[in-house]
Design a protein around this motif. Structure first.
Motif, PDB file in Angstrom:
ATOM      1  N   LEU A 166      48.589  44.037  72.766  1.00 50.17           N
ATOM      2  CA  LEU A 166      49.916  44.620  72.924  1.00 50.17           C
ATOM      3  C   LEU A 166      50.091  45.743  71.913  1.00 50.17           C
ATOM      4  CD1 LEU A 166      52.126  41.425  73.369  1.00 50.17           C
ATOM      5  CD2 LEU A 166      51.216  42.938  75.136  1.00 50.17           C
ATOM      6  N   GLY A 167      50.576  46.894  72.395  1.00 55.24           N
ATOM      7  CA  GLY A 167      50.712  48.052  71.517  1.00 55.24           C
ATOM      8  C   GLY A 167      52.149  48.440  71.298  1.00 55.24           C
ATOM      9  N   ALA A 168      52.344  49.694  70.893  1.00 51.71           N
ATOM     10  CA  ALA A 168      53.688  50.191  70.585  1.00 51.71           C
ATOM     11  C   ALA A 168      54.575  50.218  71.814  1.00 51.71           C
ATOM     12  CB  ALA A 168      53.583  51.597  69.983  1.00 51.71           C
ATOM     13  N   GLU A 169      53.971  50.247  73.011  1.00 52.19           N
ATOM     14  CA  GLU A 169      54.788  50.288  74.222  1.00 52.19           C
ATOM     15  C   GLU A 169      55.543  48.986  74.444  1.00 52.19           C
ATOM     16  OE1 GLU A 169      50.910  48.423  75.469  1.00 52.19           O
ATOM     17  OE2 GLU A 169      51.550  50.064  74.168  1.00 52.19           O
ATOM     18  N   SER A 170      55.251  47.973  73.623  1.00 52.20           N
ATOM     19  CA  SER A 170      55.921  46.682  73.762  1.00 52.20           C
ATOM     20  C   SER A 170      57.190  46.584  72.923  1.00 52.20           C
ATOM     21  CB  SER A 170      54.954  45.553  73.378  1.00 52.20           C
ATOM     22  OG  SER A 170      53.835  45.546  74.248  1.00 52.20           O
ATOM     23  N   GLU A 171      57.599  47.687  72.274  1.00 57.48           N
ATOM     24  CA  GLU A 171      58.853  47.678  71.526  1.00 57.48           C
ATOM     25  C   GLU A 171      60.025  47.420  72.472  1.00 57.48           C
ATOM     26  OE1 GLU A 171      59.382  51.188  69.251  1.00 57.48           O
ATOM     27  OE2 GLU A 171      57.514  50.972  68.117  1.00 57.48           O
ATOM     28  N   GLY A 172      60.956  46.607  72.018  1.00 60.83           N
ATOM     29  CA  GLY A 172      62.087  46.241  72.850  1.00 60.83           C
ATOM     30  C   GLY A 172      61.789  45.099  73.789  1.00 60.83           C
TER      31      GLY A 172
END
Length: 322
Positions: A166-172
């Motif tokens: 899981l990367g930064a796109e998983s924020e929120g």
């Protein structure tokens, strides 16, 4: 019924008008969140014309323009920004209330929109969710199969299944680990008879390799080097495919070595149409997570879906009879 003296006085409209107001707010919030009438229409299961009419009625009732409209660009007015912020909070409060009320119920209702990888979803995830739908006839499932990393928030998904880190796109988003997928290097018996069986990852460069490639991204093989450390291997391949099942078919046809999830090739390994090699060398594994929009309360239908996947997906991936 006891009256709450400290509560603000609210003028209650007739039931049809109240429903129209609530529907208008919902449509408006989805238009803003998804960026267009067309996207909101698709997400809500409406026609674009119906969305446009709902917005026209809302603006007429408020006597305010909510959108700047040009031939190519649609943006919020100042009034639109204010109404969106309040509408978003109101719908969030209603969702939280729904979640709290659902917590005491046994029947799952409402819609659950889920995104998942194509093959992993079809073979492993969808059967579990479809069984959940069978158990709960009032649950509406909307399953989307795509190997691209969808934007859960922007595209309006309630749940997404993600393979890999899981990367930064998983924020929120909130996440829960579901399963670890093991992978196998395998080839057909005919290929191994003609080209020999590799005894170490260092010997792979002398073989025909079948690689998964999607767009500009190649799924790099991750295997141990001479020291036993898992490394990315740069392997040349004249055959690059963007479908894992097609790679399994090509390997079965004797076109080369493939590095594939064990759940995908388990039956071929059992029947002998594929043979696993380098079994004494540990390879990289692939983690799988459930991700969903962060919210104060988790809806019952979402919680039960995630719980079902946590419980059952490892058995499906490992080939354990249910």
């Amino acid at each position: 019924m006891e009256r709450h003296s400290n509560s603000p006085m609210i003028q209650i409209s007739p039931a049809p008008e109240r429903q129209e107001r609530l529907d208008g707010i919902t449509v408006f919030v989805e238009v803003v969140r998804l960026g267009s009438f067309a996207s909101a229409a698709e997400h809500l299961g409406l026609t674009r014309s119906a969305v446009g009419k709902a917005m026209a009625r809302l603006e007429a009732r408020l006597a305010k323009r909510l959108f700047h409209r040009t031939t190519r660009v649609q943006s919020l007015t100042d009034d639109g920004h204010i109404y969106y912020e309040h509408g978003l909070r109101a719908l969030a409060e209603l969702q939280a209330a729904e979640a709290q009320m659902e917590s005491g119920q046994h029947e799952v209702t409402g819609r659950l929109r889920v995104s998942m990888p194509v093959l992993f979803g079809r073979h492993c995830v969808a059967p579990i969710l479809l069984d959940l739908a069978r158990q709960h006839p009032s649950l509406n499932l909307n399953l989307s199969f795509s190997d691209r990393p969808v934007d859960v928030l922007a595209e309006g998904f309630d749940l997404a299944i993600r393979s890999g880190v899981l990367g930064a796109e998983s924020e929120g988003l909130r996440a829960r680990k579901l399963v670890v997928q093991r992978k196998r290097v395998c080839a057909s018996p005919d290929y191994l008879a003609a080209h020999g069986r590799p005894q170490s990852s260092a010997e792979l460069a002398a073989h025909s390799i079948l690689l998964y490639r999607r767009g500009d991204r190649i799924n790099v093989w991750q295997l141990p080097d001479a020291t036993g450390r898992i490394v990315d291997m740069s392997l040349y391949s004249r055959l690059q495919l963007d479908d894992l099942e097609a790679i399994a078919d090509a390997a079965t046809a004797g076109l080369g070595l493939a590095w594939l999830p064990e759940w995908l090739v388990r039956e071929r390994l059992r029947t002998g149409s594929l043979v696993s090699v380098l079994d004494d060398q540990p390879g990289a594994t692939l983690q799988c997570h459930a991700v969903w929009p962060s919210a104060p309360h988790m809806l019952l239908r979402l919680r039960l879906a995630v719980d079902a996947l946590v419980e059952q997906l490892p058995k499906v991936v490992d080939g354990i009879p249910g």
